[in-house]
Design an enzyme around this catalytic site. Structure first.
Site, PDB file in Angstrom:
ATOM      1  CB  CYS A 109      69.483  62.641 102.887  1.00 21.11           C
ATOM      2  SG  CYS A 109      68.447  62.534 101.463  1.00 21.11           S
ATOM      3  CG  HIS A 204      66.588  61.442 106.551  1.00 27.73           C
ATOM      4  ND1 HIS A 204      67.291  62.705 106.691  1.00 27.73           N
ATOM      5  CD2 HIS A 204      66.137  61.556 105.204  1.00 27.73           C
ATOM      6  CE1 HIS A 204      67.553  63.307 105.418  1.00 27.73           C
ATOM      7  NE2 HIS A 204      66.747  62.614 104.722  1.00 27.73           N
ATOM      8  CD  GLU A 206      68.691  63.117 110.057  1.00 31.98           C
ATOM      9  OE1 GLU A 206      68.460  63.751 108.805  1.00 31.98           O
ATOM     10  OE2 GLU A 206      69.058  61.883 109.863  1.00 31.98           O
TER      11      GLU A 206
END
Length: 297
Positions: A109, A204, A206
């Site tokens: 991001c 994202h 993660e």
């Protein structure tokens, strides 16, 4: 996974102190703390340091200091890379030092956007609409289909995402790896300077579903203003679905309601790009720097 000597990685927060405080209140962790927790699961036994380059009291890191790490990870945040602010300038200076160090880096991001701008590309506010909750129908480019970061992805996939800015132009040395109808640049590799290498995504890998739910709640007013939701109740209903998925990732009724498949619901598949980065860049860097004798110790 090797543990002696341990991998040593650095997580760089893109959030300001106020933004970290707000995220901890809603999600329990700052973006960098969340990143570090994910990396601790993927690289057990590794040493994970965290720094806050946007902060006014941050001591700039020299390339030779950064070169002692096996990888650098840049978190997401509400940072607007296109704004000429002290926080942004400090973040860009940090990333330029990372490129000079030659340490492989990965960003999600805003982390992607920082890496693009630090190498000479540009970032802008999205002209039409935000991506909030999921980036839909991601598709690899011809280069992306042959790239190790996306080798385990299907022809089309979805991923957790929430952002209102996007990459406008890529810098020299960048390879576009994936995009979708909403955002042209969703995944990229950048080679910058003599040794700099960066892999990054606009989404994202993660984040867990519950963190996406918390992000939707934090940005509820903006989502209503942007026309993505009619009111706060709409946002809450969508956030609640992500919370439920977090608690019950195998619930196919939730898959149907969210319009997702295993690429989002199953944690290892959601983390595909991070796992590929670790396998193809971090571990080889660790092995090369430590040498056969150190690895065998």
């Amino acid at each position: 996974m090797p543990t002696s000597p341990p991998l040593r990685v650095l997580v760089a927060e893109s959030e300001t102190p106020e933004e970290r405080k707000e995220r901890r209140a809603s999600a329990g962790r700052s973006a960098g703390e969340s990143y570090a927790a994910t990396l601790a699961q993927l690289m057990p036994g590794s040493t994970i340091d965290r720094v806050t380059p946007s902060d006014a009291d941050h001591t700039p890191m020299r390339p030779d200091t950064l070169a002692a790490y096996d990888a650098v990870f840049l978190s997401g945040s509400p940072l607007h890379v296109w704004e000429d602010q002290p926080e942004t300038r400090r973040q860009l200076d940090f990333m330029r030092a990372v490129y000079t160090s030659g340490t492989p880096a990965f960003g999600s991001c805003a982390g992607l956007q920082v890496a693009v701008a630090a190498a000479g590309g540009t970032v802008r506010k999205m002209p039409h609409r935000q991506e909030a909750g999921l980036a839909r129908r991601l598709t690899a480019t011809a280069a992306g289909r042959d790239h190790p970061m996306l080798a385990a992805r299907p022809a089309v996939w979805d991923a957790p995402a929430i952002h209102g800015d996007e990459v406008e132009t890529l810098p020299e040395g960048a390879t576009l790896l994936a995009g979708n109808a909403a955002v042209r640049v969703q995944a990229v590799e950048i080679r910058h300077g003599d040794h700099g290498i960066f892999w990054g995504v606009q989404y994202h890998p993660e984040l867990a579903p519950g963190e996406i739910g918390a992000a939707l709640r934090r940005q509820a007013d903006g989502l209503v203003e942007a026309g993505l939701a009619r009111d706060g109740d709409d946002v809450e209903a969508q956030a609640a679905l992500f919370d439920a998925l977090h608690d019950a990732p195998d619930d196919h009724a939730l898959w149907w309601r969210l319009g997702i498949d295993a690429q989002v619901a199953e944690e290892p598949r959601r983390r595909t790009e991070l796992i590929a980065f670790i396998e193809h860049l971090v571990l080889p860097t660790w092995e090369r720097r430590r040498g056969p004798a150190a690895i065998a110790a």
